[in-house]
Scaffold this active site. Sequence first.
Site, PDB file in Angstrom:
ATOM      1  CG  ASP A   1      -2.183  -0.893   0.943  1.00 33.88           C
ATOM      2  OD1 ASP A   1      -2.392  -1.311  -0.215  1.00 33.88           O
ATOM      3  OD2 ASP A   1      -2.907  -1.171   1.914  1.00 33.88           O
TER       4      ASP A   1
ATOM      5  CE1 TYR B   1      -9.822  -4.817   5.366  1.00 37.63           C
ATOM      6  CE2 TYR B   1      -8.794  -5.389   3.292  1.00 37.63           C
ATOM      7  CZ  TYR B   1      -9.491  -5.754   4.412  1.00 37.63           C
ATOM      8  OH  TYR B   1      -9.864  -7.044   4.579  1.00 37.63           O
TER       9      TYR B   1
ATOM     10  CG  HIS C   1      -4.689  -7.519   6.440  1.00 40.54           C
ATOM     11  ND1 HIS C   1      -4.944  -6.497   5.566  1.00 40.54           N
ATOM     12  CD2 HIS C   1      -5.850  -8.218   6.554  1.00 40.54           C
ATOM     13  CE1 HIS C   1      -6.211  -6.569   5.179  1.00 40.54           C
ATOM     14  NE2 HIS C   1      -6.775  -7.611   5.747  1.00 40.54           N
TER      15      HIS C   1
ATOM     16  CG  ASP D   1      17.300   2.751  15.496  1.00 38.48           C
ATOM     17  OD1 ASP D   1      17.842   2.334  16.546  1.00 38.48           O
ATOM     18  OD2 ASP D   1      17.914   3.387  14.613  1.00 38.48           O
TER      19      ASP D   1
ATOM     20  CG  ASP E   1      19.483   4.317  19.940  1.00 39.98           C
ATOM     21  OD1 ASP E   1      19.650   3.289  19.260  1.00 39.98           O
ATOM     22  OD2 ASP E   1      19.582   5.464  19.470  1.00 39.98           O
TER      23      ASP E   1
ATOM     24  CG  LEU F   1      21.051  -4.415  18.348  1.00 41.04           C
ATOM     25  CD1 LEU F   1      20.507  -5.502  19.274  1.00 41.04           C
ATOM     26  CD2 LEU F   1      21.967  -5.019  17.280  1.00 41.04           C
TER      27      LEU F   1
HETATM   28 CU   LIG Z   1      -8.625  -8.187   5.359  1.00 47.21          CU
END
Ligand SMILES: [Cu+2]
Length: 780
Positions: free
Chosen positions: A393, A474, A524, A531, A533, A678
């Site tokens: 999307d 949707y 879906h 991220d 820290d 990370l």
């Molecule tokens: Cu659905």
Amino acid sequence: MAGFVKKLALVTALFGLISESRPGPTFHKSKNPRGNRRQSTSCGDTPADIIVEAPQINLWKGLTNEEADDLLEWLYDSKQGLNLTTADKAGPWDNTVGVTEILFPNKTDSLAYLDRGEVEPVRNARVGLFFGATPNPYMQNFIVGPIPVSPETTIEPLNYIYTKEVGKTPNYRADLQLNLGYYKTMTSTIADITLDLLGVSVTGNTDDTGFIQPIDPLQKEGDRIIDWITFGVKPTLGYDDATILIAGMWMKFDITGRDFSKWTSLGVFYNNIFYESTDELRAAWEKPGFVNLTKATDGEFAATDRQGDELPYETLPPPASVETSKRYAIDKGNKYVTWMDFAFYMAFDRDTGLKFFNMKYKGERIIYELGVQEAHSHYAGSDPFQSGTSYLDSFYGLGTYASSLVPGWDCPAAATYLDNVIHDDASTTTLPDTICIFEQDAGYPLARHTTANYVTVSKNTQLVVRWIATVGNYDYLMDYVFSLDGTIEVKVRASGYIQGTYYADNEDYGYKIHDALSGSMHDHVINYKLDMDINGTANSFQKVDIVPVTTSYPWSTLPRNTMKLSRSFLATEDEGKLNWPTNAGSMYLVVNKDSPNAYGELRGYRIAPNLGSPIYLTVQNSSVAQLSNRFATNHLFVTKQKDTELKSTSAWNGQDPGDPLVDFDTFFDGESLDQEDLVIWFNLGMHHVPHTGDIPNTVFSTSQSGISISPHNYLLRDPSRQSSHIVYINKTASTLTAETYGGEVATCVFDLAQLYPDLTSFPASSTNSAFPEPDLGGGS
Ligand SMILES: [Cu+2]
Ligand SMILES: *[C@@H]1O[C@H](CO)[C@@H](O)[C@H](O)[C@H]1NC(C)=O
Ligand SMILES: *[C@@H]1O[C@H](CO)[C@@H](O)[C@H](O)[C@H]1NC(C)=O
Ligand SMILES: *[C@@H]1O[C@H](CO)[C@@H](O)[C@H](O)[C@H]1NC(C)=O
Ligand SMILES: *[C@@H]1O[C@H](CO)[C@@H](O)[C@H](O)[C@H]1NC(C)=O
Ligand SMILES: *[C@@H]1O[C@H](CO)[C@@H](O)[C@H](O)[C@H]1NC(C)=O
Ligand SMILES: *[C@@H]1O[C@H](CO)[C@@H](O)[C@H](O)[C@H]1NC(C)=O
């Protein structure tokens, strides 16, 4: 304990408390209490916004309208050699401007500014251009900077954030309008057949009773570009229910190249039979005994107005949420928000909407970046359309399709509503009221305890930041919920019309949920970047498994069947593809090995599913999505942060699914995850097998998924004990006393009419058009 208990009293501690707890930003009460329709209360003093000044610049803030205008002018300048045509004059054989927006700075440069007070990073724009003035149309991303444009500004291909090593992809949809025109000349040749079998015809005239919709993504067979269309019944009752009025016939086309005289029709699919040409279909149809299936027709079943018997007493006013004071603060210019001990910056982009940056808790950054990367839905079915559908999307733009929120309905009337601005297709669109922020009562206490001598109960108030993206059929409702115990919840819910399909031969792919409708199973998968820290950027990912064991102890006579903890760390990205453990038998933690707490345990945050059951994509190595959706193969992933791995995907990944701009799989190249910066990439979502309860619309209450991000040995005790809104009922006193700790209560009279603001001023520009647009129009 008694010493901390204060008699319930009206103290005006609120503003003092907030500014005390955070030395950085400065707060002041708004001089002009809001006079607009969202004023929350007429109780005495109207709660004023608390204005805060962001301590630092929002590095992720969108382009100003002036910056965007200047940038456009600069791009159109022939000196740039882009040969661009302005939107008002452009056709498919011209070069045009798509998105123009801020390119998020490299984290390396952001941290230099945020943490070390160095110079703020140069602002750069990402510019998406469509090159139509060529036999091989393509789209390409560029980096333009510095912004605002100046004599130093340059344009370069934007490549470093794409694993394809170039931010460029073929545009096989460059001639969509011509494609549709061609398809309609073909569907008109069988109008008598479709009228007979489907009850509708598509001829390109304004009185068409049917519509056609092309597939997403386009397919390749060898070097041929293949499109499929589905036939549908045009809605007749004014509802957006085209996606549940699928008529039961599909056509295949070869649309390779730009010479439309070379496009061909490759066949028709009806009642599980593939006819290699319209002539073959006609011959079969003309023979006696041709099987003619049930026709899809529009009707009240698809309408979302009130239907059925009234429920007992249900017309009476429902319960409502009231904000009795404003306890969060916003710097609207910098999109900076503080609530209790949380503080964060927000950004909003065309592809995926709301993002959070530099989120701090108790003065320390815990999250550098949090936000949606993609909303993917992958279908299956016995027909070529559902079997071939894999939506990404962000191509349509989750940000572009942000819905204006309805006060009193989508969010409490008293919420703070923020606008967002999108610069796309060489124009600027303000999306009014597309983020709401409010405090809510969670509806259950945060903690409590009863003893013979006393009862204690804590209020559970939360800050919610909400937005809704309505992409075609949707509606995705995205929530970020902050709690007094330091938890951040990320939730997504889906509603709106399903994309169903024709009922025939779909028993293995869904339920029959109306006379001619199959619910059509699909997954879906909504991908997020997180991220974290934790006490700096050097972090490790720890798994603490809860395992059954048989073990002996010095005191045990026989081995004992019991359980214990087993701690381990992910060493490298080779171990970075994870799923949530079965039976929740493991805790996933982001910790800092160099930062033990006072008890020697590692300070960290835990990430855990806490709403619905987050999923990964069922389809393995999808024939349709190919390499475009590799972020969907697992529940979550851990990688080492890299400036070149900004996003798990790109909005154009679906243009050429076999050769996408970002192949997420290539992020996993064995790098160390031991005390590195990370990034967690997690998926929310649902396996959606629509049942009769999805008619007319899917309900948010069952179509939902979420995770929590909570402090785990991060602080030495539960921080929600700082709240003043705790009641202590002393049962031993001669007269029962109920005491609080300075928490004020609202006592004045509230005008409940304010819960339902006048919606006649609801922003008209908020209408979202359905896309992929069923081609409901007449002649073309
Ligand atoms: Cu659905
Ligand atoms: C520039 O674009 C136009 C179409 O807008 C095209 O006709 C022309 O050939 C292009 N010029 C160059 C030099 O590519
Ligand atoms: C198909 O059904 C319609 C009624 O819905 C009928 O009028 C038509 O004759 C049928 N066609 C064939 C080929 O059986
Ligand atoms: C790390 O934690 C210590 C206290 O535990 C704190 O003093 C320090 O500022 C923190 N550093 C960062 C970068 O968060
Ligand atoms: C995915 O499917 C394609 C086509 O069937 C095949 O060539 C490829 O090897 C498969 N890849 C994996 C990882 O299974
Ligand atoms: C961001 O970092 C990458 C990788 O080091 C580099 O190639 C790129 O030029 C940087 N971008 C900017 C805008 O500085
Ligand atoms: C409860 O009330 C008793 C009797 O008045 C008193 O002695 C005691 O200190 C109270 N407890 C607390 C925690 O306030």
